[in-house]
Design a protein around this motif. Structure first.
Motif, PDB file in Angstrom:
ATOM      1  N   ASP A   6      -4.067   4.557  -9.210  1.00  0.00           N
ATOM      2  CA  ASP A   6      -3.565   4.527  -7.844  1.00  0.00           C
ATOM      3  C   ASP A   6      -3.542   5.957  -7.314  1.00  0.00           C
ATOM      4  OD1 ASP A   6      -2.448   3.854  -5.466  1.00  0.00           O
ATOM      5  OD2 ASP A   6      -0.456   3.423  -6.261  1.00  0.00           O
ATOM      6  N   SER A   8      -2.855   6.811  -4.273  1.00  0.00           N
ATOM      7  CA  SER A   8      -2.011   6.949  -3.090  1.00  0.00           C
ATOM      8  C   SER A   8      -0.915   7.982  -3.291  1.00  0.00           C
ATOM      9  CB  SER A   8      -1.398   5.606  -2.702  1.00  0.00           C
ATOM     10  OG  SER A   8      -0.554   5.126  -3.729  1.00  0.00           O
ATOM     11  N   THR A  66       5.518   4.275  -4.012  1.00  0.00           N
ATOM     12  CA  THR A  66       4.736   3.101  -3.644  1.00  0.00           C
ATOM     13  C   THR A  66       5.187   1.897  -4.456  1.00  0.00           C
ATOM     14  OG1 THR A  66       3.044   3.715  -5.248  1.00  0.00           O
ATOM     15  CG2 THR A  66       2.700   4.413  -2.971  1.00  0.00           C
ATOM     16  N   ARG A  68       4.408  -2.376  -5.088  1.00  0.00           N
ATOM     17  CA  ARG A  68       3.337  -3.363  -4.966  1.00  0.00           C
ATOM     18  C   ARG A  68       3.470  -4.138  -3.660  1.00  0.00           C
ATOM     19  NH1 ARG A  68       0.018  -4.439  -8.388  1.00  0.00           N
ATOM     20  NH2 ARG A  68      -0.137  -6.646  -8.000  1.00  0.00           N
ATOM     21  N   PHE A 125      -3.043   2.464   6.185  1.00  0.00           N
ATOM     22  CA  PHE A 125      -3.159   2.603   4.736  1.00  0.00           C
ATOM     23  C   PHE A 125      -2.585   1.394   4.019  1.00  0.00           C
ATOM     24  CE2 PHE A 125      -1.919   4.226   0.540  1.00  0.00           C
ATOM     25  CZ  PHE A 125      -3.151   4.712   0.126  1.00  0.00           C
ATOM     26  N   LEU A 126      -1.487   0.828   4.541  1.00  0.00           N
ATOM     27  CA  LEU A 126      -0.910  -0.386   3.954  1.00  0.00           C
ATOM     28  C   LEU A 126      -1.902  -1.541   4.025  1.00  0.00           C
ATOM     29  CD1 LEU A 126       1.531  -2.018   2.814  1.00  0.00           C
ATOM     30  CD2 LEU A 126       2.101  -2.503   5.201  1.00  0.00           C
ATOM     31  N   TYR A 128      -5.100  -1.295   4.229  1.00  0.00           N
ATOM     32  CA  TYR A 128      -6.200  -0.969   3.322  1.00  0.00           C
ATOM     33  C   TYR A 128      -5.840  -1.340   1.887  1.00  0.00           C
ATOM     34  CZ  TYR A 128      -9.544   1.799   0.645  1.00  0.00           C
ATOM     35  OH  TYR A 128     -10.501   2.199  -0.248  1.00  0.00           O
ATOM     36  N   GLN A 129      -4.600  -1.059   1.466  1.00  0.00           N
ATOM     37  CA  GLN A 129      -4.153  -1.444   0.130  1.00  0.00           C
ATOM     38  C   GLN A 129      -4.157  -2.961  -0.035  1.00  0.00           C
ATOM     39  OE1 GLN A 129      -0.368   0.649  -0.060  1.00  0.00           O
ATOM     40  NE2 GLN A 129      -1.191   1.911  -1.723  1.00  0.00           N
ATOM     41  N   LEU A 132      -7.703  -4.090  -0.531  1.00  0.00           N
ATOM     42  CA  LEU A 132      -8.152  -3.834  -1.901  1.00  0.00           C
ATOM     43  C   LEU A 132      -7.581  -4.835  -2.888  1.00  0.00           C
ATOM     44  CD1 LEU A 132      -8.082   0.070  -2.172  1.00  0.00           C
ATOM     45  CD2 LEU A 132     -10.078  -1.435  -1.974  1.00  0.00           C
ATOM     46  N   ARG A 133      -6.326  -5.222  -2.689  1.00  0.00           N
ATOM     47  CA  ARG A 133      -5.728  -6.227  -3.585  1.00  0.00           C
ATOM     48  C   ARG A 133      -6.432  -7.573  -3.448  1.00  0.00           C
ATOM     49  NH1 ARG A 133      -0.207  -4.469  -2.190  1.00  0.00           N
ATOM     50  NH2 ARG A 133       0.010  -2.605  -3.429  1.00  0.00           N
ATOM     51  N   TYR A 138      -6.029  -3.262  -8.230  1.00  0.00           N
ATOM     52  CA  TYR A 138      -4.591  -3.045  -8.346  1.00  0.00           C
ATOM     53  C   TYR A 138      -3.818  -4.353  -8.529  1.00  0.00           C
ATOM     54  CZ  TYR A 138      -6.190   1.300  -6.302  1.00  0.00           C
ATOM     55  OH  TYR A 138      -6.885   2.444  -6.031  1.00  0.00           O
TER      56      TYR A 138
END
Length: 158
Positions: A6, A8, A66, A68, A125-126, A128-129, A132-133, A138
């Motif tokens: 990670d 971030s 950060t 999850r 960014f949130l 984007y995360q 990705l999940r 992640y």
């Protein structure tokens, strides 16, 4: 099994500081188009204080911790608290050093730019995360026993 790293924890503070610096420098050039920011020692000192103060404020409110599952409300609340404390500390700094050299317009406008850019960056960014999940990065592998509605909901968190 390969662990996903990670990044971030490095990216968030770096981009936040970049936004803090750009907001002040951009507003300086907007207000004083004839001057060179890096020739003005007073504003360089203010920029240094901005950076140190920003690091202090964000770590005080755990803005880089950060989880999850982070909600937009939690991110907005943390960032707005950090910005408000930053404003109060800069105002106290300004009064203590009798910093009437600094333009109030620059301070107000740079905080407007800072607030908008930081909130847009953090929310982006949130998402984007979350993207990705959904792609499988992640994620954690768990076993959920049962077939109830609550077990299905629990599955969405992992």
């Amino acid at each position: 099994m390969q662990k996903s790293v990670d990044k971030s924890n490095i990216l968030l503070p770096f981009v936040d500081l970049l936004i803090v610096n750009i907001a002040l420098i951009l507003d300086f050039y907007w207000r004083y188009p004839d001057k060179v920011f890096f020739d003005d020692m007073q504003y360089q000192n203010l920029l240094l204080f901005f950076n140190i103060n920003w690091i202090f404020c964000t770590y005080l409110f755990s803005a880089y911790k950060t989880f999850r599952i982070s909600s937009i409300e939690k991110i907005l609340k943390t960032m707005l608290r950090s910005i408000l404390l930053h404003i109060l500390l800069v105002a106290a700094f300004w009064v203590l050093i009798k910093g009437y050299y600094y333009s109030r317009q620059i301070l107000l406008t740079s905080y407007g730019i800072l607030t908008i850019c930081l909130l847009v960056w953090r929310i982006g960014f949130l998402y984007y995360q979350l993207y990705l999940r959904r792609l499988g990065y992640y994620t954690k592998k768990v076993i959920i026993a049962g077939k109830s509605d609550s077990s299905k909901e629990l599955g969405y968190f992992f």
